[in-house]
Design a protein around this motif. Sequence first.
Motif, mmCIF file in Angstrom:
data_model
loop_
_atom_site.group_PDB
_atom_site.id
_atom_site.type_symbol
_atom_site.label_atom_id
_atom_site.label_comp_id
_atom_site.label_asym_id
_atom_site.label_seq_id
_atom_site.Cartn_x
_atom_site.Cartn_y
_atom_site.Cartn_z
ATOM 1 N N PHE A 264 0.888 -1.380 -0.080
ATOM 2 C CA PHE A 264 0.260 -0.158 0.293
ATOM 3 C C PHE A 264 0.872 1.514 -0.104
ATOM 4 O O PHE A 264 0.880 2.712 -0.495
ATOM 5 N N LEU A 265 1.719 1.464 0.869
ATOM 6 C CA LEU A 265 2.532 2.384 0.850
ATOM 7 C C LEU A 265 3.647 2.489 -0.263
ATOM 8 O O LEU A 265 3.357 3.856 -0.633
ATOM 9 N N GLU A 266 4.201 1.500 -0.761
ATOM 10 C CA GLU A 266 5.169 2.063 -2.068
ATOM 11 C C GLU A 266 3.898 2.403 -3.177
ATOM 12 O O GLU A 266 4.528 3.169 -3.179
ATOM 13 N N LYS A 267 3.020 1.910 -3.246
ATOM 14 C CA LYS A 267 1.463 2.957 -4.257
ATOM 15 C C LYS A 267 1.958 3.892 -3.832
ATOM 16 O O LYS A 267 1.456 4.940 -4.838
ATOM 17 N N LEU B 192 -8.045 1.603 7.484
ATOM 18 C CA LEU B 192 -7.864 1.470 5.706
ATOM 19 C C LEU B 192 -8.221 0.188 5.822
ATOM 20 O O LEU B 192 -7.268 -1.231 6.390
ATOM 21 N N ILE B 193 -9.046 -0.698 5.136
ATOM 22 C CA ILE B 193 -9.686 -1.689 4.609
ATOM 23 C C ILE B 193 -8.684 -2.408 3.420
ATOM 24 O O ILE B 193 -8.977 -1.326 2.471
ATOM 25 N N THR B 194 -7.885 -3.178 3.470
ATOM 26 C CA THR B 194 -7.070 -2.598 2.179
ATOM 27 C C THR B 194 -7.403 -4.470 1.460
ATOM 28 O O THR B 194 -8.687 -5.181 2.090
ATOM 29 N N LYS B 195 -6.982 -4.730 0.153
ATOM 30 C CA LYS B 195 -6.891 -5.658 -0.199
ATOM 31 C C LYS B 195 -8.320 -5.873 -0.700
ATOM 32 O O LYS B 195 -8.807 -6.876 -1.045
ATOM 33 N N ILE B 196 -8.698 -4.774 -0.994
ATOM 34 C CA ILE B 196 -10.743 -5.068 -0.843
ATOM 35 C C ILE B 196 -10.844 -5.831 -2.357
ATOM 36 O O ILE B 196 -11.402 -6.517 -2.278
ATOM 37 N N VAL C 16 -13.178 5.285 7.544
ATOM 38 C CA VAL C 16 -12.921 4.216 7.007
ATOM 39 C C VAL C 16 -13.091 4.057 6.046
ATOM 40 O O VAL C 16 -13.740 4.669 5.231
ATOM 41 N N LEU C 17 -11.918 3.207 5.526
ATOM 42 C CA LEU C 17 -11.996 3.796 3.642
ATOM 43 C C LEU C 17 -11.396 2.598 3.312
ATOM 44 O O LEU C 17 -10.944 2.143 3.512
ATOM 45 N N GLU C 18 -11.419 1.869 2.413
ATOM 46 C CA GLU C 18 -12.004 0.956 1.421
ATOM 47 C C GLU C 18 -10.489 0.624 0.421
ATOM 48 O O GLU C 18 -10.805 1.610 -0.141
ATOM 49 N N VAL C 19 -9.471 -0.058 0.549
ATOM 50 C CA VAL C 19 -8.192 0.552 -0.491
ATOM 51 C C VAL C 19 -8.265 -1.060 -1.836
ATOM 52 O O VAL C 19 -7.904 -1.965 -0.767
ATOM 53 N N SER C 20 -7.904 -0.572 -2.719
ATOM 54 C CA SER C 20 -6.763 -1.634 -3.042
ATOM 55 C C SER C 20 -5.509 -1.220 -4.052
ATOM 56 O O SER C 20 -5.730 -0.570 -4.660
ATOM 57 N N ALA C 21 -4.605 -1.666 -3.364
ATOM 58 C CA ALA C 21 -2.801 -1.447 -4.569
ATOM 59 C C ALA C 21 -2.637 -1.822 -5.613
ATOM 60 O O ALA C 21 -2.228 -1.263 -6.366
ATOM 61 N N LYS C 22 -3.749 -3.208 -5.299
ATOM 62 C CA LYS C 22 -3.477 -3.587 -6.743
ATOM 63 C C LYS C 22 -4.186 -3.393 -7.817
ATOM 64 O O LYS C 22 -4.164 -2.885 -8.972
ATOM 65 N N THR C 23 -5.471 -2.780 -7.298
ATOM 66 C CA THR C 23 -6.657 -2.562 -8.651
ATOM 67 C C THR C 23 -6.907 -0.947 -8.295
ATOM 68 O O THR C 23 -6.837 0.380 -9.259
ATOM 69 N N GLY C 24 -6.256 -0.730 -7.240
ATOM 70 C CA GLY C 24 -5.892 1.191 -7.040
ATOM 71 C C GLY C 24 -7.845 1.848 -6.464
ATOM 72 O O GLY C 24 -7.603 3.333 -6.442
ATOM 73 N N GLU C 25 -8.279 0.345 -6.783
ATOM 74 C CA GLU C 25 -10.073 0.996 -5.527
ATOM 75 C C GLU C 25 -9.246 1.770 -4.619
ATOM 76 O O GLU C 25 -8.461 1.132 -3.647
ATOM 77 N N GLY C 26 -10.134 2.584 -4.403
ATOM 78 C CA GLY C 26 -9.962 3.915 -2.627
ATOM 79 C C GLY C 26 -8.734 4.887 -2.678
ATOM 80 O O GLY C 26 -9.007 5.476 -2.171
#
Lengths: 218, 113
Positions: A47-50, A163-167, A193-203
């Motif tokens: 997440f931090l890298e992205k 942060l809810i990651t890998k959403i 509260v935020l939902e994120v995906s470092a992979k798809t960029g969501e959030g």
Amino acid sequence: MTRLVEVRSRILKENDVLARGLRDRFQQAGVCVISFVSSPGSGKTTFLEKLMFRLSPRHRIAALVGDLATENDAARLSRACTQVRQITTGTICHLDAKMIDKALEGWRLEDLDFLFIENVGNLVCPSGYDLGEQVRVVLLSATEGEDKPLKYPTIFNTADVALITKIDLAAAAEFDREAAHRSILSVRPGMKVLEVSAKTGEGMDETEALFESLLAPA
Amino acid sequence: MHELSIALSMIEQIEEQSAKHPGTVRSVQVKVGVLSGVDAEALRFAWELAREGTDLAATLLEIESVPLLVRCPACGNTHTPDIQSILCPRCITPEQDILAGRELMLVSLEIDS
């Protein structure tokens, strides 16, 4: 003869005093300091890298990353920003203010907009140690249980943002998003509260905007 | 297991005090809040390790657990919720002001002289 000596001092006062000093320094230098805590494997480093890749064209960024051993995470993060230092804690399960103070040696804080601190992967021990950060972010991944906040209320209670990651994996992991939000808000009412995906960029846009809103006005 | 670093800080503070108040430390009183992130049993275990080689071999460690105490900013209700569900039972306001439960404190020492 037995005497009662009143002490009434905080056991972690040394850390608290150091952390307060750091917070003052950060504020004077105008750098926004955000720390990240989570269990191991929740995706902090990815997440931090992205996030740093996205912020670095517009902002001056540095990162400190804590692990018991290895410099692997610093190597990963240094792809996204040049100023990265690894703090290897040896057997210690959390970062403390003294480690942060030492790791900052030689860095000019005035030249930074953001300093990110990635704590050791641990949902228990970091909760009592103030690092002087402006905001503490706790991460929970969609592959963990929705009730994790109920199991680790202290860390969620001391954090400011969740942060809810890998959403992107939520459906595959049968992760109940509503239940996760409910359990976070139950231990820390009113938490952002935020939902994120470092992979798809969501959030990620929203997260970026939230962090940028914390910067001191230029 | 960060209780070991906490036990070491505790011993440091006890030694500072006993330098000022000579004698044998009979007991120490500590307050541990439910939201302090410290587990009382783990602290006891760490205390046993940390006090090896110090003058505190016979010192009794007394830990008082402090429950969560909050006040509702909306209706003023003071209550002791479960840490997993902090909201006000009277008016259902979610955000509560924490009055107690975060402390991790060395309260006092009993010194025999």
